[in-house]
Design a protein around this motif. Structure first.
Motif, PDB file in Angstrom:
ATOM      1  N   ILE A  64       0.848  -1.183   0.000  1.00 46.70           N
ATOM      2  CA  ILE A  64       0.000   0.000   0.000  1.00 46.70           C
ATOM      3  C   ILE A  64       0.887   1.237   0.000  1.00 46.70           C
ATOM      4  CG2 ILE A  64      -0.182   0.246   2.519  1.00 46.70           C
ATOM      5  CD1 ILE A  64      -3.209   0.807   2.045  1.00 46.70           C
ATOM      6  N   TYR A  65       0.383   2.312  -0.590  1.00 46.63           N
ATOM      7  CA  TYR A  65       1.105   3.582  -0.617  1.00 46.63           C
ATOM      8  C   TYR A  65       0.681   4.446   0.568  1.00 46.63           C
ATOM      9  CZ  TYR A  65       2.223   2.643  -5.569  1.00 46.63           C
ATOM     10  OH  TYR A  65       2.670   2.101  -6.740  1.00 46.63           O
ATOM     11  N   VAL A  66       1.606   5.322   1.003  1.00 43.62           N
ATOM     12  CA  VAL A  66       1.279   6.419   1.914  1.00 43.62           C
ATOM     13  C   VAL A  66       1.749   7.705   1.242  1.00 43.62           C
ATOM     14  CG1 VAL A  66       1.740   7.523   4.125  1.00 43.62           C
ATOM     15  CG2 VAL A  66       1.367   5.053   4.029  1.00 43.62           C
ATOM     16  N   ASP A  67       0.811   8.579   0.913  1.00 42.73           N
ATOM     17  CA  ASP A  67       1.127   9.857   0.288  1.00 42.73           C
ATOM     18  C   ASP A  67       1.186  10.944   1.354  1.00 42.73           C
ATOM     19  OD1 ASP A  67       1.117   8.604  -2.123  1.00 42.73           O
ATOM     20  OD2 ASP A  67      -0.787   9.424  -2.827  1.00 42.73           O
ATOM     21  N   PHE A  68       2.198  11.807   1.262  1.00 41.68           N
ATOM     22  CA  PHE A  68       2.329  12.897   2.226  1.00 41.68           C
ATOM     23  C   PHE A  68       3.053  14.058   1.551  1.00 41.68           C
ATOM     24  CE2 PHE A  68       5.927  10.084   2.600  1.00 41.68           C
ATOM     25  CZ  PHE A  68       7.037  10.897   2.792  1.00 41.68           C
ATOM     26  N   THR A  69       3.053  15.204   2.211  1.00 43.85           N
ATOM     27  CA  THR A  69       3.699  16.396   1.684  1.00 43.85           C
ATOM     28  C   THR A  69       4.688  16.947   2.705  1.00 43.85           C
ATOM     29  OG1 THR A  69       1.932  17.843   2.513  1.00 43.85           O
ATOM     30  CG2 THR A  69       1.713  17.018   0.256  1.00 43.85           C
ATOM     31  N   VAL A  70       5.702  17.619   2.204  1.00 46.49           N
ATOM     32  CA  VAL A  70       6.671  18.311   3.061  1.00 46.49           C
ATOM     33  C   VAL A  70       6.827  19.730   2.531  1.00 46.49           C
ATOM     34  CG1 VAL A  70       7.914  16.214   3.669  1.00 46.49           C
ATOM     35  CG2 VAL A  70       8.634  17.526   1.674  1.00 46.49           C
ATOM     36  N   SER A  71       7.356  20.603   3.371  1.00 51.74           N
ATOM     37  CA  SER A  71       7.594  21.983   2.965  1.00 51.74           C
ATOM     38  C   SER A  71       8.689  22.035   1.910  1.00 51.74           C
ATOM     39  CB  SER A  71       7.987  22.826   4.185  1.00 51.74           C
ATOM     40  OG  SER A  71       8.457  24.095   3.771  1.00 51.74           O
ATOM     41  N   GLU A  72       8.575  23.005   1.017  1.00 58.49           N
ATOM     42  CA  GLU A  72       9.615  23.174   0.000  1.00 58.49           C
ATOM     43  C   GLU A  72      10.966  23.493   0.639  1.00 58.49           C
ATOM     44  OE1 GLU A  72       8.584  26.456  -2.493  1.00 58.49           O
ATOM     45  OE2 GLU A  72       8.065  27.766  -0.817  1.00 58.49           O
ATOM     46  N   ASN A  73      10.959  23.996   1.870  1.00 58.32           N
ATOM     47  CA  ASN A  73      12.225  24.273   2.563  1.00 58.32           C
ATOM     48  C   ASN A  73      12.991  22.995   2.905  1.00 58.32           C
ATOM     49  OD1 ASN A  73      11.598  27.028   2.517  1.00 58.32           O
ATOM     50  ND2 ASN A  73      10.494  26.908   4.460  1.00 58.32           N
ATOM     51  N   ASP A  74      12.286  21.867   2.959  1.00 57.86           N
ATOM     52  CA  ASP A  74      12.934  20.594   3.276  1.00 57.86           C
ATOM     53  C   ASP A  74      13.433  19.856   2.035  1.00 57.86           C
ATOM     54  OD1 ASP A  74      12.488  20.787   6.061  1.00 57.86           O
ATOM     55  OD2 ASP A  74      10.431  20.096   5.802  1.00 57.86           O
ATOM     56  N   PHE A  75      13.142  20.402   0.859  1.00 55.75           N
ATOM     57  CA  PHE A  75      13.453  19.652  -0.359  1.00 55.75           C
ATOM     58  C   PHE A  75      14.936  19.389  -0.523  1.00 55.75           C
ATOM     59  CE2 PHE A  75      14.404  19.895  -5.014  1.00 55.75           C
ATOM     60  CZ  PHE A  75      14.013  18.607  -5.307  1.00 55.75           C
ATOM     61  N   ASN A  76      15.770  20.410  -0.325  1.00 54.85           N
ATOM     62  CA  ASN A  76      17.210  20.213  -0.502  1.00 54.85           C
ATOM     63  C   ASN A  76      17.772  19.203   0.489  1.00 54.85           C
ATOM     64  OD1 ASN A  76      17.565  21.911  -2.706  1.00 54.85           O
ATOM     65  ND2 ASN A  76      17.843  23.729  -1.419  1.00 54.85           N
ATOM     66  N   THR A  77      17.240  19.219   1.730  1.00 54.84           N
ATOM     67  CA  THR A  77      17.694  18.247   2.729  1.00 54.84           C
ATOM     68  C   THR A  77      17.326  16.834   2.306  1.00 54.84           C
ATOM     69  OG1 THR A  77      17.409  19.905   4.467  1.00 54.84           O
ATOM     70  CG2 THR A  77      17.610  17.613   5.159  1.00 54.84           C
ATOM     71  N   ILE A  78      16.104  16.657   1.824  1.00 56.17           N
ATOM     72  CA  ILE A  78      15.674  15.328   1.382  1.00 56.17           C
ATOM     73  C   ILE A  78      16.503  14.874   0.186  1.00 56.17           C
ATOM     74  CG2 ILE A  78      13.750  14.036   0.383  1.00 56.17           C
ATOM     75  CD1 ILE A  78      11.873  15.821   2.017  1.00 56.17           C
ATOM     76  N   ARG A  79      16.728  15.769  -0.754  1.00 59.72           N
ATOM     77  CA  ARG A  79      17.504  15.404  -1.939  1.00 59.72           C
ATOM     78  C   ARG A  79      18.943  15.042  -1.568  1.00 59.72           C
ATOM     79  NH1 ARG A  79      17.503  19.632  -6.782  1.00 59.72           N
ATOM     80  NH2 ARG A  79      18.411  20.905  -5.120  1.00 59.72           N
ATOM     81  N   LYS A  80      19.464  15.686  -0.528  1.00 62.39           N
ATOM     82  CA  LYS A  80      20.826  15.390  -0.083  1.00 62.39           C
ATOM     83  C   LYS A  80      20.956  13.938   0.370  1.00 62.39           C
ATOM     84  CE  LYS A  80      24.021  16.558   3.695  1.00 62.39           C
ATOM     85  NZ  LYS A  80      24.220  17.424   4.887  1.00 62.39           N
ATOM     86  N   TYR A  81      19.954  13.438   1.092  1.00 56.90           N
ATOM     87  CA  TYR A  81      20.037  12.084   1.631  1.00 56.90           C
ATOM     88  C   TYR A  81      19.387  11.043   0.723  1.00 56.90           C
ATOM     89  CZ  TYR A  81      21.526  14.249   5.994  1.00 56.90           C
ATOM     90  OH  TYR A  81      22.216  14.964   6.952  1.00 56.90           O
ATOM     91  N   PHE A  82      18.629  11.489  -0.261  1.00 57.69           N
ATOM     92  CA  PHE A  82      17.937  10.572  -1.165  1.00 57.69           C
ATOM     93  C   PHE A  82      18.880  10.217  -2.316  1.00 57.69           C
ATOM     94  CE2 PHE A  82      14.493   9.591  -4.343  1.00 57.69           C
ATOM     95  CZ  PHE A  82      13.953   8.520  -3.657  1.00 57.69           C
ATOM     96  N   THR A  83      19.998   9.565  -1.953  1.00 57.75           N
ATOM     97  CA  THR A  83      21.056   9.315  -2.932  1.00 57.75           C
ATOM     98  C   THR A  83      20.967   7.926  -3.541  1.00 57.75           C
ATOM     99  OG1 THR A  83      22.505   8.640  -1.115  1.00 57.75           O
ATOM    100  CG2 THR A  83      22.648  10.931  -1.870  1.00 57.75           C
ATOM    101  N   ASN A  84      20.492   6.967  -2.783  1.00 57.69           N
ATOM    102  CA  ASN A  84      20.452   5.589  -3.284  1.00 57.69           C
ATOM    103  C   ASN A  84      19.068   5.199  -3.787  1.00 57.69           C
ATOM    104  OD1 ASN A  84      19.136   5.576  -0.887  1.00 57.69           O
ATOM    105  ND2 ASN A  84      20.089   3.713  -0.081  1.00 57.69           N
TER     106      ASN A  84
END
Length: 377
Positions: free
Chosen positions: A205-225
């Motif tokens: 099953i999926y879980v859809d959620f949203t985060v602030s655009e201010n967190d995008f760079n942080t997520i992209r930093k760790y979303f490497t693999n």
């Protein structure tokens, strides 16, 4: 009484009088009690906390693909079904008759084609001997081509009749959970119009959620693999943590809300997650090793920022400004100002000042409240 005895008694009385006239001892005021917690080191996940809702991986509403009478449902409402399971049946009698008719039409067309082939061969021989003219040969060729077309048309009608007959047997295209009947057996259903039943995938099953655009760079930093771990909890069972993985980041930020949509995928064999259910989401970016933590109640916020009260070795307290990292409901990470092993006041901070002496007592965390399921037992 002798003279020396009188002097002795008088001396004793004088001493007793002097003692009675001396200053009275002053009572010592007891030190105020204070509870403290010991700052500890632990590995703390660096998370982004938000909320989301569960979304089915596949949502299929089965419709009638032929017009006819719905004879029965082969599954119960709410049943778990597997891909390929029989779901419902439409009366096949008219379509079986149409199939037989199509077979007969094909046999007739094939016989006509065989006759046209023989006729064409005879006409070709006669034309070589100049027995017939060119027009007769061309007529035979045209008849043979028409017979070939009739065979192809009959083959198409037969295939269509076979498809329509197969549509009378309705099977599940996915593995999932069935909903309610949208029409009762015995009703006439219309092709591509009448809805029969809905089936939704439960596991995964999926879980859809949203985060602030201010967190995008942080997520992209760790979303490497290509994936990050996610944990979700259900509001009714906060102690049950369900693990999953971040598998999708949307390709744009919503300009009207300034948020970015993300999606996690969760195994759900025990069906704890349900389509449409709202859940608490923790996106785990990384783990901070040996982070210094204190109970959240220790941290106060003043005009100059957050602070705590330390208990010194002589049981006096001192106000200590701190820098905070990750903060949760039960504890806070202190990145500066507190070391592991420090004694930190947990309650009554508003009545304390630096240098005040207290009677420290180790704080005992309260026992966890029973979950709703445990309370119902």
């Amino acid at each position: 009484m002798k003279c020396w005895e009188l002097r002795t008694v008088a001396s004793v009385l004088i001493v007793m009088g002097l003692v009675g006239c001396g200053p009275k001892p002053v009572a010592t005021k007891p030190l105020p009690p204070a509870t403290y917690a010991v700052a500890a080191e632990q590995n703390v996940p660096l998370t982004i906390n938000t909320f989301g809702n569960c979304v089915t991986v596949a949502d299929v509403t089965l419709q009638a693909q032929v017009t006819g009478t719905l004879t029965r449902f082969a599954i119960q409402q709410g049943a778990l079904v597997k891909e390929g399971d029989l779901v419902a049946e439409i009366d096949p009698s008219p379509f079986q008759a149409a199939l037989q008719e199509a077979k007969g039409s094909l046999d007739s067309a094939q016989a006509q084609l065989a006759n046209a082939d023989v006729t064409l061969q005879r006409q070709q021989q006669l034309y070589k001997t100049k027995t017939i003219d060119l027009a007769d040969l061309q007529s035979a060729e045209a008849n043979q081509l028409q017979a070939q077309g009739n065979v192809l048309s009959a083959q198409g009608q037969l295939a269509n009749a076979q498809i329509n007959l197969a549509y009378c047997t309705i099977k599940s295209p996915i593995t999932g959970k069935a909903g309610i009947y949208m029409v009762d057996a015995g009703n006439l259903v219309t092709a591509s119009k009448t809805e029969l039943i809905n089936i939704q995938t439960i596991d995964p099953i999926y879980v859809d959620f949203t985060v602030s655009e201010n967190d995008f760079n942080t997520i992209r930093k760790y979303f490497t693999n290509g994936e990050l771990p996610i944990e979700v909890t259900i509001p009714g069972a906060p102690d049950k943590v369900i693990p999953g993985k971040l598998t999708f980041i949307n390709n744009s930020v919503a300009s009207d809300t300034g948020t970015l949509s993300l999606r996690g995928t969760f195994p759900n064999a025990d069906a704890l997650l349900w389509p449409g259910l709202f859940v608490n989401v923790s996106l785990i970016l990384t783990t901070v090793e040996k982070a210094v933590t204190v109970p959240s109640m220790c941290v106060m916020v003043g005009q100059t920022g957050p602070y705590v009260f330390k208990v010194n070795a002589d049981d006096t307290v001192a106000l200590q400004p701190v820098t905070l990292g990750q903060r949760r409901s039960d504890f806070a990470v202190v990145t500066k100002g507190v070391s592991a092993g420090d004694r930190i006041i947990t309650a009554g901070q508003l009545g304390l000042v630096t240098g005040k002496k207290v009677t420290p007592t180790l704080w005992q965390p309260p026992a966890p409240l029973p979950s709703r399921q445990d309370a119902a037992k």
